[in-house]
Write a protein that holds these residues in place. Structure first.
Motif, PDB file in Angstrom:
ATOM      1  N   ALA A  16       0.813  -1.216   0.000  1.00  0.00           N
ATOM      2  CA  ALA A  16       0.000   0.000   0.000  1.00  0.00           C
ATOM      3  C   ALA A  16       0.846   1.265   0.000  1.00  0.00           C
ATOM      4  O   ALA A  16       0.395   2.319  -0.450  1.00  0.00           O
ATOM      5  N   SER A  17       2.080   1.171   0.484  1.00  0.00           N
ATOM      6  CA  SER A  17       2.942   2.354   0.537  1.00  0.00           C
ATOM      7  C   SER A  17       3.378   2.801  -0.853  1.00  0.00           C
ATOM      8  O   SER A  17       3.914   3.894  -1.018  1.00  0.00           O
ATOM      9  N   LYS A  18       3.144   1.957  -1.861  1.00  0.00           N
ATOM     10  CA  LYS A  18       3.512   2.309  -3.234  1.00  0.00           C
ATOM     11  C   LYS A  18       2.292   2.614  -4.106  1.00  0.00           C
ATOM     12  O   LYS A  18       2.446   3.058  -5.244  1.00  0.00           O
ATOM     13  N   CYS A  19       1.098   2.368  -3.580  1.00  0.00           N
ATOM     14  CA  CYS A  19      -0.127   2.585  -4.358  1.00  0.00           C
ATOM     15  C   CYS A  19      -0.327   4.076  -4.635  1.00  0.00           C
ATOM     16  O   CYS A  19      -0.240   4.906  -3.723  1.00  0.00           O
ATOM     17  N   ILE A  20      -0.590   4.418  -5.896  1.00  0.00           N
ATOM     18  CA  ILE A  20      -0.808   5.821  -6.272  1.00  0.00           C
ATOM     19  C   ILE A  20      -2.282   6.102  -6.566  1.00  0.00           C
ATOM     20  O   ILE A  20      -2.625   7.157  -7.080  1.00  0.00           O
ATOM     21  N   LYS A  21      -3.136   5.134  -6.273  1.00  0.00           N
ATOM     22  CA  LYS A  21      -4.595   5.290  -6.411  1.00  0.00           C
ATOM     23  C   LYS A  21      -5.004   5.660  -7.838  1.00  0.00           C
ATOM     24  O   LYS A  21      -5.856   6.513  -8.055  1.00  0.00           O
ATOM     25  N   CYS A  22      -4.371   5.002  -8.800  1.00  0.00           N
ATOM     26  CA  CYS A  22      -4.702   5.256 -10.206  1.00  0.00           C
ATOM     27  C   CYS A  22      -5.976   4.534 -10.628  1.00  0.00           C
ATOM     28  O   CYS A  22      -6.550   4.846 -11.672  1.00  0.00           O
ATOM     29  N   MET A  23      -6.399   3.538  -9.857  1.00  0.00           N
ATOM     30  CA  MET A  23      -7.621   2.754 -10.076  1.00  0.00           C
ATOM     31  C   MET A  23      -7.522   1.780 -11.250  1.00  0.00           C
ATOM     32  O   MET A  23      -8.520   1.186 -11.660  1.00  0.00           O
ATOM     33  N   ARG A  24      -6.337   1.588 -11.788  1.00  0.00           N
ATOM     34  CA  ARG A  24      -6.194   0.632 -12.889  1.00  0.00           C
ATOM     35  C   ARG A  24      -6.597  -0.779 -12.459  1.00  0.00           C
ATOM     36  O   ARG A  24      -7.298  -1.487 -13.188  1.00  0.00           O
ATOM     37  N   CYS A  25      -6.134  -1.203 -11.284  1.00  0.00           N
ATOM     38  CA  CYS A  25      -6.447  -2.554 -10.815  1.00  0.00           C
ATOM     39  C   CYS A  25      -7.944  -2.738 -10.637  1.00  0.00           C
ATOM     40  O   CYS A  25      -8.503  -3.792 -10.963  1.00  0.00           O
ATOM     41  N   VAL A  26      -8.610  -1.693 -10.123  1.00  0.00           N
ATOM     42  CA  VAL A  26     -10.052  -1.754  -9.915  1.00  0.00           C
ATOM     43  C   VAL A  26     -10.774  -1.963 -11.239  1.00  0.00           C
ATOM     44  O   VAL A  26     -11.627  -2.854 -11.378  1.00  0.00           O
ATOM     45  N   GLN A  27     -10.421  -1.157 -12.235  1.00  0.00           N
ATOM     46  CA  GLN A  27     -11.122  -1.195 -13.516  1.00  0.00           C
ATOM     47  C   GLN A  27     -10.811  -2.462 -14.307  1.00  0.00           C
ATOM     48  O   GLN A  27     -11.700  -3.044 -14.939  1.00  0.00           O
ATOM     49  N   VAL A  28      -9.555  -2.907 -14.287  1.00  0.00           N
ATOM     50  CA  VAL A  28      -9.187  -4.124 -15.014  1.00  0.00           C
ATOM     51  C   VAL A  28      -9.905  -5.332 -14.431  1.00  0.00           C
ATOM     52  O   VAL A  28     -10.434  -6.183 -15.163  1.00  0.00           O
ATOM     53  N   CYS A  29      -9.939  -5.411 -13.107  1.00  0.00           N
ATOM     54  CA  CYS A  29     -10.599  -6.544 -12.449  1.00  0.00           C
ATOM     55  C   CYS A  29     -12.107  -6.518 -12.691  1.00  0.00           C
ATOM     56  O   CYS A  29     -12.730  -7.562 -12.892  1.00  0.00           O
ATOM     57  N   ASP A  30     -12.698  -5.319 -12.694  1.00  0.00           N
ATOM     58  CA  ASP A  30     -14.144  -5.201 -12.903  1.00  0.00           C
ATOM     59  C   ASP A  30     -14.533  -5.454 -14.358  1.00  0.00           C
ATOM     60  O   ASP A  30     -15.463  -6.218 -14.641  1.00  0.00           O
ATOM     61  N   LYS A  31     -13.824  -4.818 -15.287  1.00  0.00           N
ATOM     62  CA  LYS A  31     -14.258  -4.811 -16.684  1.00  0.00           C
ATOM     63  C   LYS A  31     -13.691  -5.953 -17.521  1.00  0.00           C
ATOM     64  O   LYS A  31     -14.305  -6.351 -18.510  1.00  0.00           O
ATOM     65  N   ILE A  32     -12.521  -6.464 -17.148  1.00  0.00           N
ATOM     66  CA  ILE A  32     -11.910  -7.550 -17.916  1.00  0.00           C
ATOM     67  C   ILE A  32     -12.175  -8.905 -17.260  1.00  0.00           C
ATOM     68  O   ILE A  32     -12.673  -9.831 -17.890  1.00  0.00           O
ATOM     69  N   GLN A  33     -11.847  -9.022 -15.987  1.00  0.00           N
ATOM     70  CA  GLN A  33     -12.018 -10.294 -15.284  1.00  0.00           C
ATOM     71  C   GLN A  33     -13.402 -10.447 -14.649  1.00  0.00           C
ATOM     72  O   GLN A  33     -13.801 -11.558 -14.301  1.00  0.00           O
ATOM     73  N   THR A  34     -14.109  -9.327 -14.475  1.00  0.00           N
ATOM     74  CA  THR A  34     -15.458  -9.277 -13.872  1.00  0.00           C
ATOM     75  C   THR A  34     -15.514  -9.968 -12.506  1.00  0.00           C
ATOM     76  O   THR A  34     -16.498 -10.616 -12.163  1.00  0.00           O
ATOM     77  N   LEU A  35     -14.452  -9.814 -11.722  1.00  0.00           N
ATOM     78  CA  LEU A  35     -14.411 -10.423 -10.394  1.00  0.00           C
ATOM     79  C   LEU A  35     -14.628  -9.402  -9.278  1.00  0.00           C
ATOM     80  O   LEU A  35     -14.936  -9.782  -8.146  1.00  0.00           O
ATOM     81  N   ASN A  36     -14.434  -8.120  -9.584  1.00  0.00           N
ATOM     82  CA  ASN A  36     -14.702  -7.051  -8.608  1.00  0.00           C
ATOM     83  C   ASN A  36     -13.965  -7.259  -7.283  1.00  0.00           C
ATOM     84  O   ASN A  36     -14.540  -7.092  -6.203  1.00  0.00           O
ATOM     85  N   ILE A  37     -12.692  -7.609  -7.379  1.00  0.00           N
ATOM     86  CA  ILE A  37     -11.906  -7.866  -6.169  1.00  0.00           C
ATOM     87  C   ILE A  37     -11.509  -6.567  -5.475  1.00  0.00           C
ATOM     88  O   ILE A  37     -11.543  -6.469  -4.251  1.00  0.00           O
TER      89      ILE A  37
END
Length: 222
Positions: free
Chosen positions: A142-163
């Motif tokens: 978490a100390s390196k997270c820049i809150k770009c939301m890429r992981c959120v969107q990729v997981c939701d829209k590509i993998q559809t897992l909403n992790i």
């Protein structure tokens, strides 16, 4: 087709093309951290800002479409100064121990900071502490997270897992496992898409190299 001028060059692109894509079609580099074409264009990082004649405020190029007759400046002194300030603010909430980061030399934030000539951070460092399960094959720092939301969107829209999901508000905003779960209790398939699309070293695969060498050195296992 829409006609406009970018950095003194005439360009003609299809309607609804973003400023960022129009510039890239001319090999004009506009840096970006959060942008993923067709997946994430929220303009959160504010690194892709440009100056448009007749518009007082600078605009994010990743989510603003071109308009007929636009005159755009991607590298003016005003743009460079604002881009540098925005990057410094991101760095002030980022663990900058680049030499020991798994993404060193292959980090978008590191590249942008180098290109902007950032050698120090004029803001107080506020890196959040965070605990993560060492049992997980997916590691999040978490100390390196820049809150770009890429992981959120990729997981939701590509993998559809909403992790992944956004947690907290204001300066306390961060990205975490959705529904207040732990990673090992979630439906994560450990596909690695979030790791691949993370522009920094906030997400990585667990390094089992020491365990491998230990096993190789054990005559009972080899």
């Amino acid at each position: 087709m829409v006609k406009l001028i970018i950095d003194g060059q005439n360009v003609e692109v299809p309607e609804n093309t973003t400023i960022l894509e129009a510039a890239r079609s001319m090999d004009i580099n506009i840096p970006s951290l959060c942008y993923l074409k067709g997946i994430n264009n929220i303009g959160a990082c504010r690194v892709c800002i440009v100056e448009v004649d007749g518009v007082d405020n600078m605009v994010s190029s990743c989510n603003n479409p071109v308009k007929e007759g636009m005159v755009i400046h991607t590298n003016s002194p005003r743009v460079r100064e604002a881009r540098k300030t925005n990057t410094e603010l991101i760095l002030s909430q980022h663990d900058c121990k680049c030499a020991v980061c798994s993404r060193s030399g292959n980090c978008t934030l590191q590249t942008i900071a180098n290109d902007l000539g950032i050698l120090s951070i004029p803001y107080p460092m506020k890196v959040p502490p965070y605990k993560w399960s060492p049992r997980s094959p997916l590691i999040r720092d978490a100390s390196k997270c820049i809150k770009c939301m890429r992981c959120v969107q990729v997981c939701d829209k590509i993998q559809t897992l909403n992790i992944w999901d956004v947690e907290g508000t204001g300066a306390r905003t961060t990205v975490d496992i959705s529904f207040n779960r732990k990673i090992m209790d979630s439906d994560c398939s450990f596909c690695g898409q979030c790791v691949i699309h993370c522009p920094v070293g906030a997400l990585s695969g667990r390094d089992d190299t020491p365990r491998m060498f230990e096993a190789l050195a054990n005559p009972e296992k080899v």
